[in-house]
Write a protein that holds these residues in place. Structure first.
Motif, short mmCIF file in Angstrom:
data_model
loop_
_atom_site.label_atom_id
_atom_site.label_comp_id
_atom_site.label_asym_id
_atom_site.label_seq_id
_atom_site.Cartn_x
_atom_site.Cartn_y
_atom_site.Cartn_z
N PRO A 1 11.27 -14.16 -27.08
CA PRO A 1 12.03 -13.53 -28.15
C PRO A 1 12.54 -12.15 -27.76
O PRO A 1 11.83 -11.39 -27.08
CB PRO A 1 11.00 -13.44 -29.29
CG PRO A 1 9.95 -14.44 -28.96
CD PRO A 1 9.90 -14.50 -27.48
N ASP A 2 13.74 -11.81 -28.17
CA ASP A 2 14.35 -10.50 -27.93
C ASP A 2 14.56 -10.19 -26.45
O ASP A 2 14.84 -9.05 -26.09
CB ASP A 2 13.50 -9.37 -28.56
CG ASP A 2 13.28 -9.58 -30.05
OD1 ASP A 2 14.24 -10.00 -30.73
OD2 ASP A 2 12.15 -9.35 -30.51
N ASP B 1 21.08 -13.03 -22.72
CA ASP B 1 20.32 -12.35 -23.77
C ASP B 1 20.49 -13.05 -25.11
O ASP B 1 20.40 -12.42 -26.17
CB ASP B 1 20.71 -10.88 -23.88
CG ASP B 1 22.18 -10.68 -24.24
OD1 ASP B 1 22.93 -11.67 -24.27
OD2 ASP B 1 22.56 -9.52 -24.51
N ASP C 1 19.56 -16.37 -27.88
CA ASP C 1 18.33 -16.77 -28.55
C ASP C 1 17.37 -17.46 -27.58
O ASP C 1 17.78 -18.07 -26.59
CB ASP C 1 18.65 -17.72 -29.71
CG ASP C 1 19.40 -17.03 -30.84
OD1 ASP C 1 19.30 -15.78 -30.92
OD2 ASP C 1 20.09 -17.73 -31.60
#
Length: 274
Positions: A143-144, A112, A114
């Motif tokens: 992303p995320d 999890d 970048d």
């Protein structure tokens, strides 16, 4: 780019030197155990939760280039643990394909951290190694969400000796006399089909072979040789993709195993032997 590759090669070499073992790895379960033993302390030191999730349908004796795969997965796990510091990293092992003699597996290293990209230099050597082993490496990142690095490889399974549950067959039929009668009928059915196998393999096309596999698998199921019956149905399914010399060889081995089952049944026709 050249400097990046040199740096990566040195990093990969240092990683390989840290993971040298005294004993070779013979199968996939041994590899997974070794990876867990080695990287759990690193994950704890980085504050990263390390998870291992293995598909229960995975065969326990998958074999292949385990030492090289160990280097690839070690590289990917070390990267995932580092970038996910304080988060989580995982190794997920999923069965995605199966034949009578092999299983195709996805080994997914997830984190999890970048977002990254497939052209990250730390993926170059693992991807080249997996491609050389006949597999492929795919990177998914958003992303995320983090990153999923999926290694797809096909592993060989050791050939299993056919098994017949004579006790179950005798119990279902109600005794030795009934067992003897059924074995005689099975002997006739399987005997005819085994004699015909060479001619079927010499013919082009798949229809007659598929019908043979379906028929023999049904008889094997009646004989409580359920594992071999399942293998025959898998071969029938595989033939739908077309004839191949490896498929023909697997059908020949299936025929040999069916002959071994028939010999075992004959041993129990005239007595109560186990």
């Amino acid at each position: 780019m050249r400097d990046a590759l040199v740096s990566l090669s040195r990093w990969f070499g240092r990683l390989a030197s840290r993971v040298r073992r005294r004993r070779p790895l013979h199968d996939l379960p041994a590899l997974l155990t070794e990876l867990g033993r080695r990287y759990a302390p690193l994950a704890r030191a980085r504050g990263t939760a390390l998870e291992l999730d293995v598909d229960p349908a995975l065969a326990p004796d998958l074999t292949g280039a385990m030492d090289e795969l160990e280097g690839v997965l070690g590289c990917l796990l070390e990267r995932a643990i580092e970038v996910a510091a304080g988060g989580y990293a995982a190794l997920q092992v999923d069965l995605v394909g199966e034949t009578r003699t092999s299983q195709t597996v996805h080994l997914t290293v997830a984190d999890d951290g970048d977002r990254t990209t497939a052209d990250d230099t730390k993926f170059l050597i693992p991807a080249a190694t997996i491609e050389r082993l006949g597999g492929r490496l795919q990177v998914e990142s958003a992303p995320d969400v983090g990153t999923r690095v999926i290694v797809e490889l096909t592993f060989a399974m050791r050939r299993r000796l056919p098994r017949v549950d004579i006790d179950a067959l005798r119990s279902t039929l109600g005794g030795q006399a009934a067992l003897a009668e059924v074995i005689t009928a099975l002997d006739q059915a399987l005997g005819r089909d085994l004699v015909a196998l060479d001619d079927l393999l010499a013919k082009a096309g798949i229809d007659d072979l598929q019908a043979w596999l379906h028929r023999v698998s049904g008889v094997l199921g009646m004989a409580e040789a359920t594992g071999l019956a399942h293998a025959g149905l898998m071969l029938e399914r595989d033939l739908a993709a077309g004839r191949h010399h490896l498929t023909d060889r697997a059908i020949r081995e299936f025929g040999d195993d069916t002959g071994a089952v028939l010999a075992l049944l004959r041993e129990h026709r005239d007595g109560d032997r186990l």
